[in-house]
Design an enzyme around this catalytic site. Structure first.
Site, PDB file in Angstrom:
ATOM      1  N   LYS A 197       0.822  -1.215   0.000  1.00 13.05           N
ATOM      2  CA  LYS A 197       0.000   0.000   0.000  1.00 13.05           C
ATOM      3  C   LYS A 197       0.855   1.264   0.000  1.00 13.05           C
ATOM      4  O   LYS A 197       0.437   2.296  -0.546  1.00 13.05           O
ATOM      5  CB  LYS A 197      -0.952   0.003   1.200  1.00 13.05           C
ATOM      6  CG  LYS A 197      -0.269   0.005   2.570  1.00 13.05           C
ATOM      7  CD  LYS A 197      -1.294  -0.038   3.687  1.00 13.05           C
ATOM      8  CE  LYS A 197      -0.623  -0.034   5.063  1.00 13.05           C
ATOM      9  NZ  LYS A 197      -1.616  -0.094   6.163  1.00 13.05           N
TER      10      LYS A 197
ATOM     11  N   ARG B 125      -8.638  -1.276  16.630  1.00 10.01           N
ATOM     12  CA  ARG B 125      -8.965  -0.910  15.267  1.00 10.01           C
ATOM     13  C   ARG B 125     -10.036  -1.886  14.806  1.00 10.01           C
ATOM     14  O   ARG B 125     -11.016  -2.093  15.514  1.00 10.01           O
ATOM     15  CB  ARG B 125      -7.715  -0.905  14.373  1.00 10.01           C
ATOM     16  CG  ARG B 125      -7.871   0.030  13.146  1.00 10.01           C
ATOM     17  CD  ARG B 125      -6.632   0.111  12.290  1.00 10.01           C
ATOM     18  NE  ARG B 125      -6.465  -1.097  11.484  1.00 10.01           N
ATOM     19  CZ  ARG B 125      -5.503  -1.258  10.567  1.00 10.01           C
ATOM     20  NH1 ARG B 125      -4.623  -0.269  10.371  1.00 10.01           N
ATOM     21  NH2 ARG B 125      -5.413  -2.369   9.876  1.00 10.01           N
TER      22      ARG B 125
END
Length: 374
Positions: free
Chosen positions: A37, A132
Site C-alpha cells: 500500500k 482498530r
C-alpha cells in the site's frame, strides 16, 4: 513536477529484503502477504516484492489493486481495509481475499459473489486490544454461524491487527489468544482454517526469537521489507537493507537570520503554534519541498550537521550552522522513514527514480543473523 525534489527508490535492495523476510517466514511455515500500500499502486515496487518471492500481495486501496491487475500481476490479492457494502462488486472482481468484521459487508460480498458466479475468500478479524478493526472474541460463534449461511463466501481464516492505532505490541500472549480463537472456530466448523493471520511486521521480532505461536501461519508484511527495521525500535534488522528511499532536493536559499521570529506568533496553516529556541543568529537553508511532499517526523538529513527546523506546504527550513559550507543549487539528501516515504511516493510534485544496482550507496546492508533481533 518539481525538478528540485527527487525520490530515489532502490528496487534491487527492496527485492533482497523481500527475499530475506520471505525466507525467515517460510522456514517457520509462515506465508506472507507483501503489503504494497505504501507504493500507491506502483507496479515496479510490487514487482520487487514478487521478485523477492512474495506469493500474495496486499493493499488497503481498491484503486491500487486495480492498477496492479491492469498491469498484469496475477498474484493473489488481499484487501487489507475492511470493505464497505458499496464496494462489494469491486472487491469480488479484483480481490481473492479480504479482511472483514461486519456482517453487512459480508452479506454484500455474498450477494455479489453469487450474482457473478464466483467465490470470495474472507479472513474474519478479531479485536485483541489495539482497538482498530475486529469483532470481540465472544461474538465469534454467532458471526461464524452467520457466515456459514452466506453463499459465495469461504471463511478461510482468522486474523488480528496490532500496533496501528493503540500501539499495542505483538506478543506471545495476544497471538496465543488468536490461536485459541481460531481453534474454537475450527471446532465449530469441523474443519481446519487455511490461515491464522498474526498481524504485521510487529510479529517479526517474535518470529526471529522463535517465540511466535506454532499455529500462526500467515503475516502481512510491508514496513520491515520497505524499511529494513524492527518496527518496535526503528532499529535495523540483521540481514536487511535500510535507506532504500532517498529524497534529494536543491537548496533554494541560504541566509543568516535570527533564530527567533519577530512579531506575534499565531496558529500556522496546519493548526500548530510554532515553538522556537533563541540561539542567536543562525545559517538557515531552504529546500524546495514541504509538508505536501513528506512527513517531517520521519525525515532525517543524511548530513548529521543539518537540522530540520520546520516546514510549510512547499518549503523545508533547515539549520546549516553546524554543517559544511553549502551553496544555493547544492543538493541535500534525506533518509525517509515509513511516513515520509509514503508521502514522497504520493506527491505528484516529487520526481521518482528507480535504482536496480544492489551495491548503490543509498542503502546499507546489515550482516545476517537470521534468528536474533538487534
Amino acid at each position: 513536477m518539481n525538478p528540485s525534489a527527487r525520490l530515489d527508490i532502490n528496487l534491487q535492495q527492496l527485492a533482497d529484503n523481500a527475499r530475506t523476510v520471505t525466507d525467515w517466514c517460510n522456514q517457520s511455515g509462515i506465508e506472507i502477504a507483501g503489503v504494497v500500500k505504501a507504493a500507491c499502486g506502483d507496479v515496479r515496487i510490487a514487482h520487487a516484492f514478487t521478485e523477492g518471492g512474495v506469493d500474495m500481495l496486499a493493499d488497503s486501496r481498491l484503486e491500487n489493486i486495480d492498477r496492479l491487475r491492469r498491469a498484469g500481476l496475477q498474484q493473489p490479492m488481499l484487501l487489507l481495509r475492511s470493505p464497505s457494502p458499496s464496494q462489494a462488486s469491486q472487491v469480488v472482481e479484483q480481490c481473492d481475499l479480504s479482511l472483514n468484521s461486519e456482517l453487512a459487508s459480508l452479506r454484500a460480498l455474498s450477494a455479489t459473489a453469487e450474482q457473478l458466479g464466483k467465490r470470495h475468500a474472507v479472513i474474519l478479524m478479531v479485536e485483541l486490544g489495539d482497538r482498530r478493526e475486529g469483532i470481540l472474541p465472544g461474538r465469534l460463534p454467532d458471526m461464524v454461524a452467520r457466515i456459514q449461511d452466506l453463499p459465495g463466501l469461504d471463511l478461510v481464516g482468522i486474523g488480528t491487527n496490532l500496533g496501528c492505532i493503540g500501539g499495542v505490541r505483538t506478543t506471545e500472549y495476544n497471538l496465543g489468544q488468536l490461536v485459541q480463537c481460531a481453534e474454537r472456530v475450527e471446532q465449530q466448523l469441523q474443519r481446519s482454517l487455511r490461515y491464522i493471520s498474526g498481524g504485521n511486521s510487529g510479529a517479526l521480532p517474535l518470529l526471529l526469537q522463535q517465540r511466535i505461536p506454532e499455529r500462526i501461519n500467515h503475516l502481512r508484511i510491508g514496513f520491515t521489507i520497505l524499511q529494513g527495521k524492527n518496527p518496535f525500535t526503528d532499529q535495523p534488522l540483521s540481514g536487511l537493507n535500510t535507506g532504500l528511499f532517498t529524497l534529494n532536493a536543491e537548496l533554494i536559499e541560504i541566509q543568516t537570520k535570527a533564530s527567533m521570529p519577530e512579531g506575534d506568533i499565531v496558529v500556522d496553516a496546519f493548526g500548530h503554534v510554532p515553538q522556537f529556541e533563541d540561539r542567536g543568529d543562525r545559517i538557515r537553508g531552504i529546500v524546495g519541498f514541504g509538508r505536501l511532499d513528506t512527513d517531517l517526523a520521519t525525515l532525517l538529513p543524511r548530513d548529521p550537521g543539518v537540522e530540520v527546523l520546520g516546514a510549510s506546504s512547499d518549503h523545508l527550513v533547515l539549520d546549516l550552522t553546524e554543517s559544511r559550507p553549502w551553496r544555493v543549487g547544492d543538493s541535500l539528501s534525506f533518509d525517509l522513514g515509513y511516513g515520509a516515504s509514503v508521502q514522497g511516493i504520493l506527491s505528484p510534485y516529487v520526481r521518482k527514480t528507480f535504482i536496480h544496482d544492489a551495491q548503490a550507496d543509498r542503502g546499507h546492508r546489515h550482516r545476517a543473523v537470521p534468528r536474533s533481533v538487534e
